[in-house]
Design a protein around this motif. Sequence first.
Motif, PDB file in Angstrom:
ATOM      1  N   ARG A  11       0.837  -1.189   0.000  1.00 20.54           N
ATOM      2  CA  ARG A  11       0.000   0.000   0.000  1.00 20.54           C
ATOM      3  C   ARG A  11       0.876   1.245   0.000  1.00 20.54           C
ATOM      4  N   GLU A  12       0.349   2.326  -0.558  1.00 20.38           N
ATOM      5  CA  GLU A  12       1.075   3.589  -0.536  1.00 20.38           C
ATOM      6  C   GLU A  12       1.015   4.165   0.875  1.00 20.38           C
ATOM      7  N   LEU A  13       2.164   4.546   1.403  1.00 17.33           N
ATOM      8  CA  LEU A  13       2.258   5.044   2.776  1.00 17.33           C
ATOM      9  C   LEU A  13       2.245   6.565   2.775  1.00 17.33           C
ATOM     10  N   ALA A  14       1.393   7.142   3.620  1.00 17.16           N
ATOM     11  CA  ALA A  14       1.305   8.594   3.748  1.00 17.16           C
ATOM     12  C   ALA A  14       1.829   9.016   5.100  1.00 17.16           C
ATOM     13  N   GLY A  15       2.481  10.174   5.144  1.00 17.48           N
ATOM     14  CA  GLY A  15       2.994  10.684   6.407  1.00 17.48           C
ATOM     15  C   GLY A  15       4.189   9.895   6.895  1.00 17.48           C
ATOM     16  N   CYS A  16       4.413   9.944   8.193  1.00 16.71           N
ATOM     17  CA  CYS A  16       5.512   9.194   8.813  1.00 16.71           C
ATOM     18  C   CYS A  16       5.154   7.713   8.832  1.00 16.71           C
ATOM     19  N   ARG A  17       6.064   6.863   8.406  1.00 21.24           N
ATOM     20  CA  ARG A  17       5.780   5.437   8.316  1.00 21.24           C
ATOM     21  C   ARG A  17       5.644   4.787   9.692  1.00 21.24           C
ATOM     22  N   PHE A  18       6.172   5.460  10.703  1.00 20.15           N
ATOM     23  CA  PHE A  18       6.107   4.897  12.049  1.00 20.15           C
ATOM     24  C   PHE A  18       4.885   5.400  12.831  1.00 20.15           C
ATOM     25  N   ALA A  19       4.134   6.334  12.254  1.00 17.45           N
ATOM     26  CA  ALA A  19       3.024   6.979  12.965  1.00 17.45           C
ATOM     27  C   ALA A  19       2.002   5.985  13.525  1.00 17.45           C
ATOM     28  N   PRO A  20       1.595   4.934  12.790  1.00 19.52           N
ATOM     29  CA  PRO A  20       0.585   4.016  13.338  1.00 19.52           C
ATOM     30  C   PRO A  20       1.032   3.297  14.607  1.00 19.52           C
ATOM     31  N   ARG A  21       2.330   3.254  14.857  1.00 19.73           N
ATOM     32  CA  ARG A  21       2.838   2.533  16.034  1.00 19.73           C
ATOM     33  C   ARG A  21       3.450   3.464  17.068  1.00 19.73           C
TER      34      ARG A  21
END
Length: 403
Positions: A11-21
Amino acid sequence: MIEGSVPTMIRELAGCRFAPRCDQAREDCRTAAPLWTRLGPERGVRCHLANEQFVALLPTEDSTSGAMDNRSATCAQPADVPLLQVTDLKVHFSLRQGILRHRGARVQAVDGVSFSIGQGRTLALVGESGCGKTTVGKAVLQLLRPSQGSVYFNGIDLARLSARELRAQRGAIQIIFQDDYSSLNPRMRVADIIAEGLITLHKDYSAEQQQQRVDELMIQVGLSPEMKHRYPHEFSGGQRQRICIARALAVEPRLIVCDEPTSALDVSVQAQIVNLLKRLQDELGLSYLFITHNPPVMSYLAHEVAVMYLGRIVEYGGLDEILHTPRHPYTQALLSAVPGIGHSLQAQRIKLSGEIPSPSQPPPGCHFHPRCPKSREPCRTEYPRRVDVAERHYVHCLLASGT
């Protein structure tokens, strides 16, 4: 502790890649990718929070050591009633020799091991490869029948049960293997792998209930339920180990034998798996027999430690006693090889000569004396008796007894 797992790359990642965690994520973290920010001559970070307040939040060496000291003090409290009580456990094998496969030498893989594990506690079984740690774990599970001794689980001696009676206890004791790939059937989808125990031990579950439980378990171990229709080879090593943990949890065990579950993983992934096991223990009250040769992992997860050498436990005690006041030369050598773990021997490296002897021909006297830098003449003829150096700390060594 880092929640969740590495996001999928399809999937295309938006924003900071670590944000969900990230537990400090803000709205801009989810919409705009952070730029590289220099924090010093050889230091930089890609984070929206890269300012003085962010740097102040980084843990210092003093705060880390303080947390370890506080945890060690908490871990020293013994459990009142053991969930697992192993007494004088022995597992001996006979080697087959010659064309007619006659019985030859007898291998003393496990030779008189005793320990206990309380509810919600972790016992780390530590030692070099070949010392009998995995054999102990398999004997506790009755995957290998002991030659002698008792294995009391929740008041029932598993070693005396028939195969039918033992089947009723299988759900309460599970295992996580070292090789995550070999322990998963490559022809089965993840959903079927996790549901296998439910189908076997919880036959009253409907197909819908099984899939709902599978989804819950995958979320619990930090995997997306969308992945459940994939095959094991489509996952990374850390993700496969999470699947193994979910499979073990499916039947709601009280004790899990962890057979070096992090040894084949990268260091960063090891930390994620250990954090996951610790969180599950806190949430579910699980007990662990954690087999390892990695002292840093032991220092984070264990409450008690048993140091094993050539089929026997040579030192046993609480985490704090083993880390800071090890009494057996073998324990001292193991800990000296790991810099910065916090023990008093970290300034000097103790090098052991030779390799661990064969369990089919153990040395006379103390089994460790051919490699021990402190061995004396009595060590070569007499196996040391148990010496209690504290309430729950004992050692088998003539030096500790003053002989």
